[in-house]
Structure formats: structure tokens, C-alpha cells
Design a protein around this motif. Sequence first.
Motif, PDB file in Angstrom:
ATOM      1  N   LEU A   1       0.787  -1.103   0.067  1.00  0.00           N
ATOM      2  CA  LEU A   1      -0.062   0.114  -0.176  1.00  0.00           C
ATOM      3  C   LEU A   1       0.777   1.456   0.085  1.00  0.00           C
ATOM      4  N   GLY A   2       1.997   1.127   0.662  1.00  0.00           N
ATOM      5  CA  GLY A   2       2.806   2.478   0.658  1.00  0.00           C
ATOM      6  C   GLY A   2       3.438   2.810  -0.522  1.00  0.00           C
ATOM      7  N   VAL A   3       3.753   1.530  -1.520  1.00  0.00           N
ATOM      8  CA  VAL A   3       4.376   1.840  -2.576  1.00  0.00           C
ATOM      9  C   VAL A   3       3.375   2.160  -3.760  1.00  0.00           C
ATOM     10  N   ILE A   4       2.243   1.486  -3.744  1.00  0.00           N
ATOM     11  CA  ILE A   4       1.365   1.625  -4.848  1.00  0.00           C
ATOM     12  C   ILE A   4       0.836   2.760  -4.840  1.00  0.00           C
ATOM     13  N   ASN A   5       0.572   3.431  -3.532  1.00  0.00           N
ATOM     14  CA  ASN A   5       0.145   5.012  -3.661  1.00  0.00           C
ATOM     15  C   ASN A   5       1.018   6.006  -3.808  1.00  0.00           C
TER      16      ASN A   5
ATOM     17  N   ASP B   1      10.776  -5.568   1.171  1.00  0.00           N
ATOM     18  CA  ASP B   1      10.955  -4.953   2.359  1.00  0.00           C
ATOM     19  C   ASP B   1      11.749  -5.546   3.272  1.00  0.00           C
ATOM     20  N   LEU B   2      13.058  -4.996   3.253  1.00  0.00           N
ATOM     21  CA  LEU B   2      14.146  -5.674   4.098  1.00  0.00           C
ATOM     22  C   LEU B   2      14.300  -5.305   5.200  1.00  0.00           C
ATOM     23  N   GLY B   3      14.088  -5.721   6.526  1.00  0.00           N
ATOM     24  CA  GLY B   3      14.007  -5.362   7.690  1.00  0.00           C
ATOM     25  C   GLY B   3      15.283  -6.178   8.541  1.00  0.00           C
ATOM     26  N   GLY B   4      15.380  -5.876   9.978  1.00  0.00           N
ATOM     27  CA  GLY B   4      16.235  -6.726  10.553  1.00  0.00           C
ATOM     28  C   GLY B   4      16.257  -7.900  10.606  1.00  0.00           C
ATOM     29  N   ALA B   5      15.007  -8.540  10.570  1.00  0.00           N
ATOM     30  CA  ALA B   5      14.917  -9.890  10.790  1.00  0.00           C
ATOM     31  C   ALA B   5      13.945 -10.827   9.917  1.00  0.00           C
ATOM     32  N   SER B   6      13.657  -9.933   8.901  1.00  0.00           N
ATOM     33  CA  SER B   6      12.643 -10.642   7.908  1.00  0.00           C
ATOM     34  C   SER B   6      12.387  -9.630   6.658  1.00  0.00           C
ATOM     35  N   ILE B   7      12.264 -10.422   5.705  1.00  0.00           N
ATOM     36  CA  ILE B   7      11.880  -9.831   4.544  1.00  0.00           C
ATOM     37  C   ILE B   7      10.429 -10.109   3.637  1.00  0.00           C
ATOM     38  N   GLU B   8       9.871  -9.102   3.159  1.00  0.00           N
ATOM     39  CA  GLU B   8       8.624  -9.237   2.652  1.00  0.00           C
ATOM     40  C   GLU B   8       8.603  -8.885   1.175  1.00  0.00           C
TER      41      GLU B   8
ATOM     42  N   GLU C   1      12.618 -15.289 -12.683  1.00  0.00           N
ATOM     43  CA  GLU C   1      12.609 -14.502 -13.931  1.00  0.00           C
ATOM     44  C   GLU C   1      11.183 -13.763 -14.212  1.00  0.00           C
ATOM     45  N   ILE C   2      10.752 -12.923 -13.246  1.00  0.00           N
ATOM     46  CA  ILE C   2       9.709 -12.290 -13.500  1.00  0.00           C
ATOM     47  C   ILE C   2       9.784 -11.059 -14.470  1.00  0.00           C
ATOM     48  N   ASP C   3      10.867 -10.645 -14.690  1.00  0.00           N
ATOM     49  CA  ASP C   3      11.209  -9.472 -15.547  1.00  0.00           C
ATOM     50  C   ASP C   3      10.470  -8.279 -15.086  1.00  0.00           C
ATOM     51  N   VAL C   4      10.634  -7.659 -14.085  1.00  0.00           N
ATOM     52  CA  VAL C   4       9.825  -6.398 -13.527  1.00  0.00           C
ATOM     53  C   VAL C   4      10.891  -5.948 -12.740  1.00  0.00           C
ATOM     54  N   PRO C   5      10.830  -4.665 -12.678  1.00  0.00           N
ATOM     55  CA  PRO C   5      11.610  -3.797 -11.834  1.00  0.00           C
ATOM     56  C   PRO C   5      11.624  -3.990 -10.350  1.00  0.00           C
ATOM     57  N   ILE C   6      12.545  -4.007  -9.503  1.00  0.00           N
ATOM     58  CA  ILE C   6      12.216  -4.268  -8.104  1.00  0.00           C
ATOM     59  C   ILE C   6      12.157  -2.870  -7.358  1.00  0.00           C
ATOM     60  N   VAL C   7      11.385  -2.797  -6.379  1.00  0.00           N
ATOM     61  CA  VAL C   7      11.181  -1.714  -5.409  1.00  0.00           C
ATOM     62  C   VAL C   7      11.722  -2.111  -4.252  1.00  0.00           C
TER      63      VAL C   7
ATOM     64  N   GLY D   1      15.985 -11.426 -12.134  1.00  0.00           N
ATOM     65  CA  GLY D   1      16.153 -11.061 -13.367  1.00  0.00           C
ATOM     66  C   GLY D   1      15.861  -9.290 -13.871  1.00  0.00           C
ATOM     67  N   SER D   2      15.736  -8.599 -12.895  1.00  0.00           N
ATOM     68  CA  SER D   2      15.528  -7.247 -12.766  1.00  0.00           C
ATOM     69  C   SER D   2      16.751  -6.459 -13.176  1.00  0.00           C
ATOM     70  N   LEU D   3      16.598  -5.331 -13.788  1.00  0.00           N
ATOM     71  CA  LEU D   3      17.792  -4.572 -14.350  1.00  0.00           C
ATOM     72  C   LEU D   3      17.837  -3.106 -13.545  1.00  0.00           C
ATOM     73  N   SER D   4      16.811  -2.866 -12.871  1.00  0.00           N
ATOM     74  CA  SER D   4      16.740  -1.715 -11.858  1.00  0.00           C
ATOM     75  C   SER D   4      16.375  -2.000 -10.677  1.00  0.00           C
ATOM     76  N   MET D   5      16.533  -0.950  -9.562  1.00  0.00           N
ATOM     77  CA  MET D   5      15.713  -0.951  -8.293  1.00  0.00           C
ATOM     78  C   MET D   5      15.288   0.460  -8.369  1.00  0.00           C
ATOM     79  N   THR D   6      14.062   0.593  -7.862  1.00  0.00           N
ATOM     80  CA  THR D   6      13.249   1.845  -7.445  1.00  0.00           C
ATOM     81  C   THR D   6      13.521   1.776  -5.928  1.00  0.00           C
ATOM     82  N   VAL D   7      13.791   2.715  -5.435  1.00  0.00           N
ATOM     83  CA  VAL D   7      13.915   2.978  -3.840  1.00  0.00           C
ATOM     84  C   VAL D   7      12.910   3.751  -3.205  1.00  0.00           C
ATOM     85  N   SER D   8      11.882   3.174  -2.362  1.00  0.00           N
ATOM     86  CA  SER D   8      10.880   3.821  -1.757  1.00  0.00           C
ATOM     87  C   SER D   8      11.112   4.018  -0.481  1.00  0.00           C
ATOM     88  N   GLY D   9      10.762   5.583  -0.142  1.00  0.00           N
ATOM     89  CA  GLY D   9      10.839   6.066   1.076  1.00  0.00           C
ATOM     90  C   GLY D   9       9.550   5.681   1.814  1.00  0.00           C
TER      91      GLY D   9
END
Length: 510
Positions: A119-123, A134-141, A197-203, A281-289
Motif C-alpha cells: 500500500l505504501g508503494v502503490i500509492n 521490504d528488507l528489515g532486520g529480521a525478515s524480508i517481505e 525470472e519475473i522480468d519486472v523492476p524491483i522496488v 532478472g530485474s535490471l533496476s531497483m526503485t527505492v521507496s521511502g
Amino acid sequence: MENLAIIDLGSNSIRFVALRIADNHSYSLQYQEKESIRLGQGLNQTGILSEEGMHRALTCLNVYKHIMEVMKIDICVAVATAAVRNAANGSEFLERINAETGITMKIITGEREAYLGYLGVINTIALKDCLIFDLGGASIELTLVRDGESVHSVSIPIGAVTLTEKFNMQGNIDAIVLQDCLRYVKKKLSDIKWLREIDVPIVGIGGTARNFAKMDQRAESYEFSKIHNYIISLHSFNTLYTQITTRTSANRKKIAGLSSERADLIVAGAAVIRTIFDISGSLSMTVSGCGLREGLFFEYYAKYMHMDKPRFDDILDFSINNFIGTLGTTINCTHYDQVTRITGMLFDQLKVLHGYGGRERLLLMTAARLHDVGKIINFYDHARHSAFMIGHAPLYGLTHREQMIAGFIAGFHHGISRKTLRAYRYASMATAGDWDMIRKLSTLLALAEASDLTYEQIVKDIHITLAENVVVLVLTTIPGATYNAADYEMKQIVKQFKKEFGAALILVWK
């Protein structure tokens, strides 16, 4: 009016934000605080939260409680994530928090954490297809988004803190240990079949992703310090990854942009992101604040506004309206709407002359809708103030460069000014081609602004006829309108129009 606080108790950091929903339904951030508390430190070995970590968390929470009292905040949405979720004494700790601070905190599942991050990203980022992590200290979603919808999500109990402790990666990095860590992470992620191999940008959400953005911005001498929606190419990530994983601990801390608080965790975090790049297989990463906290807010806001879903169909339109709402009664919305309407008509009817498309139109409309916001700073030079405000406003749906371009267009709505250009430090973000477009589109905005010089909205319609090197602009006014002032002001822009479009402009009023 509603005052709301959101607390996110993570494995590495604790974050506190205070927001206000005004009577006009616009929302704004009032306060923000973040501390690195390392609540999840030692959890791998003991299975429980340490007394030291809990004490650090409680110290912060008592401060936040006081801030809420000072700010008269009655509603607090407080959540705990992986560290508390995985600890044997997690529930007991939440009871202690409530007893000592009065704050009621809930443990959320990994699946819900993934949804809130989505929700934070899509909006706030205009990507319809992407992989959010979402990479945190003890888990990744991880959440796979297709056509704006969350189609798959998963939470895995590996994070920057737990991996650092598991592989003892706080100091100098042994190449064999790094490979062991990479193999371990790859095995964990390879079990997720929909991830391959989902071939989409990663956020990327979280401190590690944000820190990579800061390092890349320093490496690229990027003028704009904004992190949200910053894009890192795979090549740039790999360059930073090599520096991080081959330097000694002391030299790693010298990397420009690397937070001193994260220098010991960055290697493990980098290994996770490297693996996500490889598998997806992503070629870029968009960083979300924006992430979990914003997701919690959007969820609350949707209920408060009785919305069908906590998502906005047009995030740019919503964020522009919200930004205008936060400026209060200083905004003359009737004038803004009139100038925007005439600007759009000029753009559409002169398309044969300028040749621009939908994206350029969107930037021009953004500039038109916000062209006078600089008056809230100072009426004099308000176009220049508008340029700065638009460039830095919380607008979503535009890239950094596009947002700056919209600001530049608005900045020249009283004429092309070298003074404005010299005063604005981000001029190099636009290319030579961009500047040609900016001059043309700002000329159209200037004409529209001049047509409503008296703020009476006298122009009802326009019609343009194109002949060889001549543009005849027929303006139809409301009955009984006096157009002398608008005619005089628009004629001051005729010379600029000829310079930018190579055609003479003739005004006809009827």
C-alpha cells in the motif's frame, strides 16, 4: 480535524510519525522520529528479546508518549514486526510496553506487513508491474505486483541483523563466508516459484535500500537529495556491491553516503538485494521511502474518508489536490482551475506546432495546477518560489526529473528569466531538449495566466487557426466581459511565442 500517530517497532529501528488530517480532508506530516535500537540483536542465538534492546525501545516509546501528549494526539496505531513476532517473549514485551507507556501495540503477521508495504508503494510510485521487497532486520517481505494488484506475497524470516549475526559479518568480510551467506539466501528465495525470472523492476523498502540510494547519489554527484522514487541501475548496484564486500571494515565506513549506523549490517543487506536481482532478472531497483507506516496511514485514511479501498486511482492527481489542501486559504482555486483549463486547450490545439505527447502534457498540467503556490512564501518572485515548491512537494507519480521539469515550467510562467535559472540549483537535471520543451510549455502557461489576469475567468473558450507562420488565437469571453487588461498582458508574450514556436501570434476577442 484528526491527529494521528503511527509507531513501527522493527528489528533494527523504531519509527514514529505524527500526521494530521485537516477539515478539508488533506493530510500532512507533522513530526517524524527514528532511532536505531537493534531490538532483534541476539535473537538468533537466544530466541528472546534482550533486556538491553527492550530498554532502548521503551526509552524511545516513553519519549513518543510525551510527544503525543504535547501534540494532543489521541489516536495511535502501533505495530511490532519480525523481532517481536519471532521472540518467545514478544507478547510479554508488548504487555510491558502497555503497562509502562500506555501504548497499545499489536504484532502483525508477515503477510500483513507485506500488504502494508505494498500500500505504501502503490500509492506513491507509478509502477503497475514490479516486485516489492521490504528488507528489515529480521525478515524480508516480497510482493509481486501485476497491473497494480498484489498477486503474490510472502514473508521470510531472514534480515540484515539476523544474517549479520548468523554469518558473523560485522567486521572484515571473508570471501568464503560471503559466498556461504549468498548460497543461504539464494536457497531461501529459490523456494518461491513465482519469484523466478519475473522480468519486472524491483522496488526496495527499508534502511538497506535507502542507504544504497544515498551511496549511489553521492557516487553520481546527484544534486537532488530525495530518496523516494530514486532509481538505481543493476550496473550501479554491482559497483557499490563490490566496494562494500571487498573493503575492510574501516574502509567500508568511508564509502560516501553509507550510514555509520548501518556500516556493520550493509554487507548482509547487500547480499539479499544481490540475490533478488539475480533471481528476478530485474535490471533496476526503485527505492521507496514509503512503506509500512504509509501503508498503515493510507489504510486509516481510507476508513476515515469512507473509501472503497485504501488505494488512489490517480496518485499524481490525489497528491496535487492534497498538497493544495495543505496550503489552506491562500490558494485561489478558481483561478488555478481556469488557468489549467486554458493551458490544456492551448496545448491540445497547438500540438501540430509543438509535437509533444501525453507525458509532456501531464507535466504542463501539473505546473499549471500549482503555478502560483509560491505566493505562500512571498508574492514577489512567486514564480521562482513556485518552481522550488513544486520540485520538493510530496507529489507522487512523477520521476525526480519530471517533477523538477514541472517546477521549471511554473517558474517561467511570468516569462523566461535568466535570474530564475541562475538561482535554481537543480538546472542540470534537465537536458538541452528538456529546456527547449520547458520554454515552449511555459510560454503556453504564461498565455493562460495572462488571460485570467483579473481573476474573473472571462475566457469561456478558445479556438486556434494555424496558417503558414501565423497562429490566430480566438478567445470567446463571457457576456459583457472587459478583456482590455488580459489582452494587454497576453500581447506582452507575443514576442516570446514567436521566438519559441517560430510563428506570429494574433489575438482575436469575441
